[in-house]
Design a protein around this motif. Structure first.
Motif, PDB file in Angstrom:
ATOM      1  N   ALA A 124     112.445  48.950  25.261  1.00 43.25           N
ATOM      2  CA  ALA A 124     112.002  49.939  24.768  1.00 43.25           C
ATOM      3  C   ALA A 124     111.465  51.260  25.445  1.00 43.25           C
ATOM      4  O   ALA A 124     111.615  52.072  25.420  1.00 43.25           O
TER       5      ALA A 124
ATOM      6  N   THR B 127     113.919  53.311  28.018  1.00 44.11           N
ATOM      7  CA  THR B 127     114.489  53.869  27.316  1.00 44.11           C
ATOM      8  C   THR B 127     113.620  55.261  26.560  1.00 44.11           C
ATOM      9  O   THR B 127     113.679  56.040  26.471  1.00 44.11           O
ATOM     10  N   GLN B 128     112.644  54.641  26.301  1.00 47.07           N
ATOM     11  CA  GLN B 128     111.264  55.842  25.807  1.00 47.07           C
ATOM     12  C   GLN B 128     110.750  56.976  27.061  1.00 47.07           C
ATOM     13  O   GLN B 128     111.228  57.888  27.592  1.00 47.07           O
TER      14      GLN B 128
ATOM     15  N   LEU C 216     112.772  57.151  29.589  1.00 49.20           N
ATOM     16  CA  LEU C 216     114.483  58.345  30.332  1.00 49.20           C
ATOM     17  C   LEU C 216     114.377  59.394  29.135  1.00 49.20           C
ATOM     18  O   LEU C 216     114.187  60.155  29.426  1.00 49.20           O
ATOM     19  N   SER C 217     113.489  59.018  27.392  1.00 50.80           N
ATOM     20  CA  SER C 217     113.566  60.314  26.428  1.00 50.80           C
ATOM     21  C   SER C 217     112.939  60.840  26.494  1.00 50.80           C
ATOM     22  O   SER C 217     112.898  62.630  26.776  1.00 50.80           O
TER      23      SER C 217
END
Lengths: 451, 451
Positions: free
Chosen positions: B402, B405-406, B408-409
């Motif tokens: 989580a 990915t956060q 990278l987002s």
């Protein structure tokens, strides 16, 4: 011009058929009507098709079939009487149903198909007559006349590509055509049915053949929901989704339509609309090849249990040429079909449906992996579920994966596996089945209840 | 008892050898010393092994080899003189180097191996003598005496399992044993070298054979960093990691040790310690089979470019039994080895190293997939990088995925693919190469700079 298919529950009795009439009347582009056999009128009822199967079984076993015939004829009689249709029609249907028991049993590969097809066939005649008597210019059309010439594969017919030329001519006819679904005829004039989901196949073939503006499929639900109504109370219904999205949702638990049935419509680029006979003003769900990027990135969240994971690790596995293929060979030898193969560097998992395994096969897998592939460890994990977050617009939305994993993390749901393929139509999570409902609730809240 | 291996840069000249002496003296459990040939003294220098290759080439081509011999002997002479070792030792080495050019060329499968082995062999003699003259009870031990009996595969020897019995006896000897790395002898007494990373292999075999308390591998870095120092300024160094973690990091860009070389140590459950000859007080990185859950879930972040993805979609692919295997067969026919196969429902990607493809092979793949597997779409995406977040403790830390990915987002880095295998030792992201550095920086900040 639209092709419209009505499922069994939409055609189960006179009151349902009146709804069907109104639906056809309300849109004069609804010109090709494909019908199923009458379905259940209530939970404990029997479908006409199932009654025909019983009739067939008794007949080939040389048992008494009078009761079978009576029950089936009674079903049609009720409809005919309630709709005040002429008794001559009932006499014709009676004769057809009774005549099934004079067909040859020996050397007749198509006997079963002939029995079953009569469910749709009789219903189509009734519906055409009903339409005519209620102001519609309607004709019953036998599949042979429609051009539905199929391969000689009993109970598993495929449309012959050459059929499409004749089917195309249907578009030139002005009246409403009522065509029984589920079967075609072979070149030798034998009745031959499609596989499961057969009436959907007929509709999809006709829609592709006449290049319909859409293929409307009337069922008993308001289209496809963004999540299972058994888990999420009053979930949003999806207004538009692509064939790919539908497939991804169908994979993990959504079963509105038999997706193999839709191939002709998909290949013919015909939009499919799922609508509710009992609530026709609801716009339903429109399934298209491509849709505009005007919706939220996620269209639906599905989940399905019954998965198993075979987890393998071997130091330096990654360097071993052909490891994956050898592994798949072992599965093939055991006649096991697999679903996903997430790979680490020195580890690899095979995710498959629980039904593919038996305790003996499991033991065999462990033995062969250990002996032939010399793996360091192998373990089999049961009681897994797959959760899919689906949406074409997810592409370029890395935020979706981030949000989803954060949401699962916040709810303490551990991921056994996560996989986002390059298509980016979906993100797939493997979790423990005991956490499936919790996970779907958490994700639904994250993606649909935010505003 | 420890097995200690010194690499070429640790043995390149007298000043380096003095550091080695201090290291061996400082811990009397360092009893088995495996040595490489002298490496480069500076960027523009030539390794003795490379000089031996040139010497070999000239010899088999019947060209003048005097200069080759001279250069190599001079390298050893410098070391011997600087360390004030006796001229008799130099005379012995001179003779050995010169004698190589009297070995038979014809029908001699081991000629190349004999040339190359002399780099390590001569160095081991010098180092043993140097140790002796500086107060250590040390002996040079030829690999044959050590029990390193190998298969008859020139330049690609494998240790014979039966060798381990003899190697075990080395543990009973009291003095320090200096053993040249990189080669063993066949049953027929032929010199036969291991493959690339050969001295590491010797050390790993000996460590496993004597059941060493640890296998210390001295190089010129302070162990393994949590991220590449070329991207992250002064990254944390990792104090302890598992073999699996090391493999995962090595896969995507970390190249400290030749990992195949370590198999004997891994199988023998010997901890490996990577240390710096030039900074021996630094604890280095300890590589173990299992470690306690006392560290942060992420131990390192690695990245490597040069990946390609073949993206395939086909409606109902998921239903097609054997699709994956047919696909892998096409790749095998083209002699292409693949790395990952993330699967959606009706789509599948194959991730592989760029070097596996050529334009002709790409065309062939597209043609065969279209013709034989009748895929709907196939595209090949170049310039991809793999980012790995590695850590055994990630298991049960769904928060890691989580967070990653956060992160990278937040930095607008789009994921072409994400895969978390069931091992949960790592999460793997595929991204565009142009975003690799940005991604590593973002992830490093998220997992290491938070406090």
């Amino acid at each position: 011009m639209k092709v419209v298919k009505f499922g069994g529950s939409s055609l189960s009795d006179a009151s349902q058929l009146k709804k069907v009439l109104d639906i056809v009347k309300s849109d004069d582009t609804r010109q090709i009507i494909v019908v199923s056999a009458p379905g259940k009128r209530n939970k404990d009822d029997i479908k006409v098709t199932d009654a025909l199967i019983k009739y067939y079984r008794n007949y080939i076993n040389h048992q008494e079939t009078t009761e079978n015939q009576k029950w089936i004829i009674e079903r049609y009689k009720n409809i005919i009487d309630d709709l005040k249709l002429p008794q001559t029609l009932l006499e014709e249907i009676k004769l057809n149903i009774a005549n099934l028991s004079s067909l040859p049993i020996e050397q007749n590969d198509y006997l079963y198909d002939s029995f079953l097809s009569e469910g749709e066939n009789s219903n189509a005649k009734i519906i055409a007559e009903f339409f005519k008597r209620n102001g519609l210019d309607a004709s019953y059309v036998h599949p042979k006349e429609a051009g539905l010439i199929v391969s000689s594969e009993p109970s598993n017919a495929r449309i012959l590509p050459s059929s499409y030329d004749k089917i195309e001519n249907l578009a030139t006819r002005d009246e409403i055509l009522v065509i029984p679904g589920f079967f075609g005829v072979t070149k030798d004039d034998q009745i031959c049915t499609f596989s499961r989901g057969g009436s959907d196949i007929t509709g999809a073939i006709l829609a592709a053949g006449i290049k319909a503006e859409s293929y409307e499929n009337f069922t008993d639900v308001d289209g496809i929901f963004a999540a299972h109504p058994g888990i999420i109370k009053n979930p949003e219904s999806i207004s538009e989704l692509t064939y790919r999205e539908m497939r991804e949702l169908a994979y993990a638990g959504f079963s509105v339509l038999h997706d193999e049935a839709l191939i002709p419509a998909y290949r013919g680029k015909i939009p499919l609309v799922i609508k509710n006979t009992n609530n026709p003003s609801h716009p339903g769900t429109r399934i298209v090849l491509e849709r505009e990027n005007n919706q939220s990135p996620v269209v639906g969240i599905s989940g399905d249990k019954g998965f198993v994971s075979i987890n393998i690790s071997k130091y330096l596995m990654n360097r071993e040429i052909g490891f994956g293929k050898k592994l798949l060979q072992i599965l093939e030898d055991l006649n096991i079909s697999w679903e996903h193969m997430p790979t680490g560097i020195d580890d690899l998992s095979i995710v498959l449906r629980e039904r593919e395994l038996t305790p003996i096969k499991e033991q065999e897998i462990i033995t062969r992996l250990t002996r032939e592939l010399e793996v360091d460890t192998v373990s089999i994990e049961h009681h897994l579920s797959i959760i899919m977050i689906v949406g074409e617009n997810m592409k370029n939305h890395i935020g979706v994966t981030a949000k989803a994993t954060q949401s699962l993390s916040n709810h303490n749901i551990n991921l056994s596996m996560i996989s986002q393929g390059s298509s980016e139509v979906s993100v797939l999570f493997v979790i423990k089945t005991q956490e499936e409902k919790k996970a779907i609730k958490a994700l639904y809240q994250t993606f649909f209840n935010k505003h």
